[in-house]
Design an enzyme around this catalytic site. Structure first.
Site, PDB file in Angstrom:
ATOM      1  CB  CYS A  64      -0.998  -0.046   1.141  1.00  0.00           C
ATOM      2  SG  CYS A  64      -2.392   1.038   0.855  1.00  0.00           S
ATOM      3  CD  GLU A 110       0.301  -5.115   5.648  1.00  0.00           C
ATOM      4  OE1 GLU A 110       0.395  -5.815   4.614  1.00  0.00           O
ATOM      5  OE2 GLU A 110       0.085  -3.892   5.614  1.00  0.00           O
ATOM      6  CG  HIS A 118      -2.944  -3.094   4.025  1.00  0.00           C
ATOM      7  ND1 HIS A 118      -1.923  -2.371   4.583  1.00  0.00           N
ATOM      8  CD2 HIS A 118      -3.768  -2.187   3.454  1.00  0.00           C
ATOM      9  CE1 HIS A 118      -2.103  -1.087   4.372  1.00  0.00           C
ATOM     10  NE2 HIS A 118      -3.223  -0.950   3.685  1.00  0.00           N
ATOM     11  CB  ILE A 177      -6.939   0.576   4.050  1.00  0.00           C
ATOM     12  CG1 ILE A 177      -7.452  -0.739   4.652  1.00  0.00           C
ATOM     13  CG2 ILE A 177      -7.283   1.766   4.945  1.00  0.00           C
ATOM     14  CD1 ILE A 177      -6.740  -1.156   5.938  1.00  0.00           C
TER      15      ILE A 177
HETATM   16  N1  GLN Z   1      -3.308   6.465   0.993  1.00  0.00           N
HETATM   17  C1  GLN Z   1      -2.107   6.149   1.708  1.00  0.00           C
HETATM   18  C2  GLN Z   1      -0.912   6.925   1.133  1.00  0.00           C
HETATM   19  O1  GLN Z   1      -1.009   7.644   0.208  1.00  0.00           O
HETATM   20  C3  GLN Z   1      -1.823   4.655   1.705  1.00  0.00           C
HETATM   21  C4  GLN Z   1      -2.835   3.942   2.531  1.00  0.00           C
HETATM   22  C5  GLN Z   1      -2.378   2.673   3.152  1.00  0.00           C
HETATM   23  O2  GLN Z   1      -1.172   2.354   3.214  1.00  0.00           O
HETATM   24  N2  GLN Z   1      -3.342   1.953   3.660  1.00  0.00           N
HETATM   25  O3  GLN Z   1       0.145   6.748   1.633  1.00  0.00           O
END
Ligand code: GLN
Length: 198
Positions: free
Chosen positions: A78, A174, A172, A136
């Site tokens: 992410c 994890e 994710h 997310i």
């Molecule tokens: N939107 C976040 C960013 O730009 C990433 C979100 C996440 O790692 N769940 O860093």
């Protein structure tokens, strides 16, 4: 082998525990000497803007960038994907990435926090049932250059890619009990890199 987890912000503990379940040593990395003591690195989910600023503040930014260039295996989930991307869309002004992955990532591409979702996806390179992927405020990969292998997609948007020793997922792994993607990183990418002496 010791795999570090960049421990400046984000879901560090969850990666440490997934890596330990895969039978490798896992170390939280906050200093240059800790970075030097690991053979591979995980960049966790969290907030890419914060992680990159803290990497500068902790004097880790250049060291990580150099290790990536030298071929260290890195898995970014992410925010970690954003930090590995060579080009980032919808970044904040002055946002820096370590780079190394020849892709264009779009931050928050699936929407805001309320648009977070889970989906069962096919992931090339792991066997068994589909992988429950948790997204997310996730990025997607808008454009992939040659040499980047797409391992998973949602609606034609790549959400997992590999290029050489770099692995990145928009979601994710994890946050699930399913360690198959961490195992793929350790067994397919890290072990191979160790064998050829990166
Ligand atoms: N939107 C976040 C960013 O730009 C990433 C979100 C996440 O790692 N769940 O860093």
């Amino acid at each position: 082998m010791i795999v570090g987890v960049l421990a400046l912000q984000g879901d560090v503990r969850e990666h440490i525990s997934a890596l330990s379940d895969c039978g490798v040593g896992a170390l939280e990395v906050r200093t240059l000497s800790e970075l030097e003591s690991v053979q591979a690195l995980v960049i966790p989910g969290g907030e890419s803007t914060t992680i990159s600023k803290l990497a500068r503040a902790f004097d880790l930014f250049d060291g990580i960038q150099q290790r990536i260039k030298a071929g260290m295996p890195v898995f970014g989930s992410c925010a970690g994907l954003i930090l590995l991307a060579d080009r980032v869309l919808d970044a904040i002004v002055g946002q820096e990435s370590f780079g190394g992955l020849n892709v264009t990532a779009r931050r928050n591409a699936f929407g805001r926090q309320v648009d977070s979702f889970e989906s069962d996806i096919e992931f090339k390179g792991i066997t068994g049932p589909k992988f429950r992927a948790i997204f997310i405020r996730a990025p997607w990969i808008e454009e992939c250059s040659e040499g980047v292998e797409v391992l998973a997609q949602i609606d034609n948007h790549p959400v997992a890619v590999r290029s050489g020793n770099l692995l990145a997922t928009s979601f994710h792994p994890e946050l699930t009990r399913d360690n198959r993607i961490h195992r793929y990183f350790v067994e397919t990418i890290c072990n191979n890199a160790l064998r050829v002496g990166v």
